[in-house]
Scaffold this motif. Structure first.
Motif, PDB file in Angstrom:
ATOM      1  N   ASP A  86       0.824  -1.201   0.000  1.00  0.00           N
ATOM      2  CA  ASP A  86       0.000   0.000   0.000  1.00  0.00           C
ATOM      3  C   ASP A  86       0.862   1.256   0.000  1.00  0.00           C
ATOM      4  O   ASP A  86       0.514   2.261  -0.622  1.00  0.00           O
ATOM      5  CB  ASP A  86      -0.910   0.015   1.227  1.00  0.00           C
ATOM      6  CG  ASP A  86      -1.937  -1.090   1.185  1.00  0.00           C
ATOM      7  OD1 ASP A  86      -2.082  -1.731   0.127  1.00  0.00           O
ATOM      8  OD2 ASP A  86      -2.584  -1.346   2.218  1.00  0.00           O
ATOM      9  N   ARG A  87       2.001   1.197   0.717  1.00  0.00           N
ATOM     10  CA  ARG A  87       2.877   2.364   0.774  1.00  0.00           C
ATOM     11  C   ARG A  87       3.408   2.703  -0.610  1.00  0.00           C
ATOM     12  O   ARG A  87       3.407   3.852  -1.030  1.00  0.00           O
ATOM     13  CB  ARG A  87       4.031   2.098   1.744  1.00  0.00           C
ATOM     14  CG  ARG A  87       4.987   3.281   1.885  1.00  0.00           C
ATOM     15  CD  ARG A  87       6.129   2.980   2.827  1.00  0.00           C
ATOM     16  NE  ARG A  87       5.634   2.704   4.162  1.00  0.00           N
ATOM     17  CZ  ARG A  87       5.653   1.522   4.747  1.00  0.00           C
ATOM     18  NH1 ARG A  87       6.166   0.477   4.106  1.00  0.00           N
ATOM     19  NH2 ARG A  87       5.182   1.355   5.957  1.00  0.00           N
ATOM     20  N   ARG A  88       3.846   1.684  -1.321  1.00  0.00           N
ATOM     21  CA  ARG A  88       4.379   1.925  -2.664  1.00  0.00           C
ATOM     22  C   ARG A  88       3.298   2.470  -3.592  1.00  0.00           C
ATOM     23  O   ARG A  88       3.526   3.399  -4.363  1.00  0.00           O
ATOM     24  CB  ARG A  88       4.965   0.633  -3.230  1.00  0.00           C
ATOM     25  CG  ARG A  88       6.257   0.172  -2.551  1.00  0.00           C
ATOM     26  CD  ARG A  88       6.895  -0.963  -3.313  1.00  0.00           C
ATOM     27  NE  ARG A  88       6.033  -2.133  -3.372  1.00  0.00           N
ATOM     28  CZ  ARG A  88       6.033  -3.086  -2.459  1.00  0.00           C
ATOM     29  NH1 ARG A  88       6.823  -3.007  -1.399  1.00  0.00           N
ATOM     30  NH2 ARG A  88       5.234  -4.140  -2.589  1.00  0.00           N
ATOM     31  N   TYR A 128      -7.601   7.551   8.457  1.00  0.00           N
ATOM     32  CA  TYR A 128      -8.045   6.553   7.481  1.00  0.00           C
ATOM     33  C   TYR A 128      -8.219   7.165   6.105  1.00  0.00           C
ATOM     34  O   TYR A 128      -7.793   6.594   5.101  1.00  0.00           O
ATOM     35  CB  TYR A 128      -9.356   5.909   7.937  1.00  0.00           C
ATOM     36  CG  TYR A 128      -9.994   5.065   6.843  1.00  0.00           C
ATOM     37  CD1 TYR A 128      -9.331   3.939   6.343  1.00  0.00           C
ATOM     38  CD2 TYR A 128     -11.234   5.401   6.292  1.00  0.00           C
ATOM     39  CE1 TYR A 128      -9.893   3.171   5.326  1.00  0.00           C
ATOM     40  CE2 TYR A 128     -11.797   4.640   5.286  1.00  0.00           C
ATOM     41  CZ  TYR A 128     -11.130   3.533   4.800  1.00  0.00           C
ATOM     42  OH  TYR A 128     -11.677   2.781   3.789  1.00  0.00           O
ATOM     43  N   HIS A 129      -8.830   8.321   6.012  1.00  0.00           N
ATOM     44  CA  HIS A 129      -9.114   8.940   4.718  1.00  0.00           C
ATOM     45  C   HIS A 129      -7.871   9.654   4.188  1.00  0.00           C
ATOM     46  O   HIS A 129      -7.819  10.877   4.090  1.00  0.00           O
ATOM     47  CB  HIS A 129     -10.285   9.907   4.847  1.00  0.00           C
ATOM     48  CG  HIS A 129     -11.565   9.234   5.215  1.00  0.00           C
ATOM     49  ND1 HIS A 129     -11.974   9.082   6.528  1.00  0.00           N
ATOM     50  CD2 HIS A 129     -12.513   8.636   4.454  1.00  0.00           C
ATOM     51  CE1 HIS A 129     -13.130   8.436   6.554  1.00  0.00           C
ATOM     52  NE2 HIS A 129     -13.477   8.150   5.316  1.00  0.00           N
ATOM     53  N   ASP A 130      -6.872   8.847   3.844  1.00  0.00           N
ATOM     54  CA  ASP A 130      -5.585   9.378   3.410  1.00  0.00           C
ATOM     55  C   ASP A 130      -5.254   8.859   2.009  1.00  0.00           C
ATOM     56  O   ASP A 130      -6.121   8.309   1.321  1.00  0.00           O
ATOM     57  CB  ASP A 130      -4.498   8.996   4.417  1.00  0.00           C
ATOM     58  CG  ASP A 130      -4.417   7.484   4.638  1.00  0.00           C
ATOM     59  OD1 ASP A 130      -5.087   6.718   3.893  1.00  0.00           O
ATOM     60  OD2 ASP A 130      -3.687   7.063   5.552  1.00  0.00           O
ATOM     61  N   ALA A 131      -3.994   9.020   1.590  1.00  0.00           N
ATOM     62  CA  ALA A 131      -3.604   8.605   0.248  1.00  0.00           C
ATOM     63  C   ALA A 131      -3.746   7.101   0.045  1.00  0.00           C
ATOM     64  O   ALA A 131      -4.033   6.640  -1.068  1.00  0.00           O
ATOM     65  CB  ALA A 131      -2.170   9.045  -0.039  1.00  0.00           C
ATOM     66  N   PHE A 136      -6.868   2.706  -2.517  1.00  0.00           N
ATOM     67  CA  PHE A 136      -7.719   1.530  -2.348  1.00  0.00           C
ATOM     68  C   PHE A 136      -9.048   1.691  -3.083  1.00  0.00           C
ATOM     69  O   PHE A 136      -9.513   0.763  -3.758  1.00  0.00           O
ATOM     70  CB  PHE A 136      -7.965   1.277  -0.863  1.00  0.00           C
ATOM     71  CG  PHE A 136      -8.765   0.041  -0.581  1.00  0.00           C
ATOM     72  CD1 PHE A 136      -8.151  -1.197  -0.555  1.00  0.00           C
ATOM     73  CD2 PHE A 136     -10.128   0.114  -0.363  1.00  0.00           C
ATOM     74  CE1 PHE A 136      -8.888  -2.353  -0.305  1.00  0.00           C
ATOM     75  CE2 PHE A 136     -10.873  -1.029  -0.121  1.00  0.00           C
ATOM     76  CZ  PHE A 136     -10.252  -2.264  -0.090  1.00  0.00           C
ATOM     77  N   VAL A 137      -9.685   2.860  -2.970  1.00  0.00           N
ATOM     78  CA  VAL A 137     -10.986   3.022  -3.625  1.00  0.00           C
ATOM     79  C   VAL A 137     -10.827   3.079  -5.145  1.00  0.00           C
ATOM     80  O   VAL A 137     -11.699   2.595  -5.884  1.00  0.00           O
ATOM     81  CB  VAL A 137     -11.747   4.256  -3.095  1.00  0.00           C
ATOM     82  CG1 VAL A 137     -12.080   4.098  -1.616  1.00  0.00           C
ATOM     83  CG2 VAL A 137     -10.997   5.556  -3.341  1.00  0.00           C
ATOM     84  N   LEU A 138      -9.732   3.649  -5.632  1.00  0.00           N
ATOM     85  CA  LEU A 138      -9.488   3.643  -7.069  1.00  0.00           C
ATOM     86  C   LEU A 138      -9.283   2.214  -7.571  1.00  0.00           C
ATOM     87  O   LEU A 138      -9.800   1.831  -8.633  1.00  0.00           O
ATOM     88  CB  LEU A 138      -8.277   4.509  -7.415  1.00  0.00           C
ATOM     89  CG  LEU A 138      -8.446   6.019  -7.220  1.00  0.00           C
ATOM     90  CD1 LEU A 138      -7.105   6.734  -7.440  1.00  0.00           C
ATOM     91  CD2 LEU A 138      -9.503   6.587  -8.162  1.00  0.00           C
ATOM     92  N   ASP A 139      -8.527   1.415  -6.821  1.00  0.00           N
ATOM     93  CA  ASP A 139      -8.347   0.007  -7.178  1.00  0.00           C
ATOM     94  C   ASP A 139      -9.693  -0.723  -7.178  1.00  0.00           C
ATOM     95  O   ASP A 139      -9.967  -1.552  -8.065  1.00  0.00           O
ATOM     96  CB  ASP A 139      -7.406  -0.686  -6.188  1.00  0.00           C
ATOM     97  CG  ASP A 139      -5.951  -0.299  -6.380  1.00  0.00           C
ATOM     98  OD1 ASP A 139      -5.613   0.283  -7.432  1.00  0.00           O
ATOM     99  OD2 ASP A 139      -5.147  -0.571  -5.463  1.00  0.00           O
ATOM    100  N   ALA A 225     -17.305   1.156  -4.355  1.00  0.00           N
ATOM    101  CA  ALA A 225     -15.848   1.302  -4.238  1.00  0.00           C
ATOM    102  C   ALA A 225     -15.476   1.914  -2.899  1.00  0.00           C
ATOM    103  O   ALA A 225     -14.502   1.500  -2.254  1.00  0.00           O
ATOM    104  CB  ALA A 225     -15.311   2.141  -5.391  1.00  0.00           C
ATOM    105  N   ASP A 226     -16.254   2.891  -2.446  1.00  0.00           N
ATOM    106  CA  ASP A 226     -15.949   3.560  -1.186  1.00  0.00           C
ATOM    107  C   ASP A 226     -16.175   2.642   0.013  1.00  0.00           C
ATOM    108  O   ASP A 226     -15.523   2.795   1.053  1.00  0.00           O
ATOM    109  CB  ASP A 226     -16.809   4.822  -1.051  1.00  0.00           C
ATOM    110  CG  ASP A 226     -16.301   5.776   0.013  1.00  0.00           C
ATOM    111  OD1 ASP A 226     -15.078   5.786   0.276  1.00  0.00           O
ATOM    112  OD2 ASP A 226     -17.116   6.527   0.583  1.00  0.00           O
ATOM    113  N   LEU A 227     -17.080   1.673  -0.126  1.00  0.00           N
ATOM    114  CA  LEU A 227     -17.378   0.742   0.972  1.00  0.00           C
ATOM    115  C   LEU A 227     -16.641  -0.587   0.830  1.00  0.00           C
ATOM    116  O   LEU A 227     -16.841  -1.495   1.647  1.00  0.00           O
ATOM    117  CB  LEU A 227     -18.883   0.471   1.039  1.00  0.00           C
ATOM    118  CG  LEU A 227     -19.779   1.630   1.480  1.00  0.00           C
ATOM    119  CD1 LEU A 227     -21.239   1.206   1.451  1.00  0.00           C
ATOM    120  CD2 LEU A 227     -19.405   2.122   2.872  1.00  0.00           C
ATOM    121  N   ALA A 228     -15.781  -0.713  -0.175  1.00  0.00           N
ATOM    122  CA  ALA A 228     -15.099  -1.989  -0.411  1.00  0.00           C
ATOM    123  C   ALA A 228     -14.260  -2.424   0.778  1.00  0.00           C
ATOM    124  O   ALA A 228     -14.056  -3.615   0.994  1.00  0.00           O
ATOM    125  CB  ALA A 228     -14.231  -1.888  -1.666  1.00  0.00           C
TER     126      ALA A 228
END
Length: 300
Positions: A86-88, A128-131, A136-139, A225-228
């Motif tokens: 996730d960091r990368r 939580y609502h960070d980069a 994650f939501v884009l994925d 996507a936001d609730l995934a």
């Protein structure tokens, strides 16, 4: 204040490096780093990289020296640890590449706008609502689109809605989404047709309730996507739950537990947590198990 530093043992650029973390909050970590003159560019999503030459100074300034394993254990337990993958993925270069891809060849990518949005997603008060959440939501949206048999209009509006959906995040439910939608209108009006700007803003506002109309496929895709995160592995969900608790660290445990349980119980009264067929197939069963387990823990 609990800021931790491990011994310098990571070789790079001709020296050894330590990790500087907080097991309480990123805001605390950034304040400490700023006070001792560590540049923000040294921050890597959940820690600062600091050279060996500064180790003694950091300890003298109040950082608690711990072993590398203990530091990692306490960071994981805090809910602030960001896994390596996730960091990368959440690094700015990768996200800016995805931002550029949204615009494709139809329009030159407004890179300054992308960078300004990333600055917002990196704000130090976010737990939580960070980069990483943005990534994650884009994925998750890409996964839904790859499995979607229908169309929900231009995919660009869906991606832009997720880029803007938590761009304003001050912890005020409903108001954050309205202000994020207003930011989308202000930012995108010079770049897109009015109909597309209005659609992005509508989708951003919809993430306040995650309750699209039955025929609203675009809204269903963005909300799913936001609730995934609810339908991820139990370990990943547990980290998410700890991050939510850290966001409301100022709220007493009993008050938080009661309010959080009520929110989750309301979610479970819905016939389905996800509105798309592909979302239900991928995440529904695990999401209900994860949410049910968290409710049981909160009620205890």
């Amino acid at each position: 204040m609990t800021v931790l530093v491990d011994p310098p043992s990571w070789p790079a650029h001709g020296t050894l490096w330590s990790h500087l973390v907080s097991d309480t909050s990123l805001d605390e970590l950034h304040r400490f780093a700023g006070a001792v003159g560590i540049a923000r560019r040294a921050f890597d999503l959940d820690h600062y990289d600091v050279p060996a030459s500064r180790y003694d100074e950091l300890v003298a300034s109040g950082a608690v020296p711990v072993g590398g394993r203990d530091l990692a254990r306490r960071l994981v337990a805090s809910g602030l640890r960001v896994p390596g993958r996730d960091r990368r993925a959440a690094k700015d270069a990768a996200l800016l590449g995805r931002w550029s891809a949204v615009w494709a060849s139809e329009h030159p990518a407004p890179l300054e706008l992308g960078r300004s949005l990333l600055d917002r997603w990196h704000e130090p008060h976010r737990t939580y609502h960070d980069a990483a959440h943005l990534t994650f939501v884009l994925d998750s949206l890409d996964q839904l689109l790859a499995e979607s048999p229908g169309t929900a209009g231009p995919p660009r509006t869906l991606h832009l809605a997720l880029w803007f959906h938590d761009a304003v995040h001050d912890g005020v439910a409903g108001d954050d989404e309205k202000r994020s939608a207003a930011l989308a209108v202000e930012s995108l009006t010079p770049l897109l047709e009015p109909i597309d700007v209005a659609e992005v803003a509508r989708l951003v506002r919809l993430t306040a309730t995650h309750d699209p109309d039955a025929a609203d496929l675009a809204g269903a895709l963005v909300c799913d996507a936001d609730l995934a995160i609810l339908g991820t592995s139990s370990d990943r969900y547990a980290r998410y739950a700890r991050q939510v608790r850290a966001k409301y660290a100022h709220v007493p445990d009993d008050v938080f537990a009661s309010a959080r349980a009520e929110v989750l119980e309301t979610l479970l009264t819905r016939p389905a947590l996800y509105r798309t067929d592909q979302g239900r197939r991928a995440w529904e069963a695990r999401a209900r198990a994860n949410v049910g387990a968290e409710i049981a823990a909160l009620r205890r």
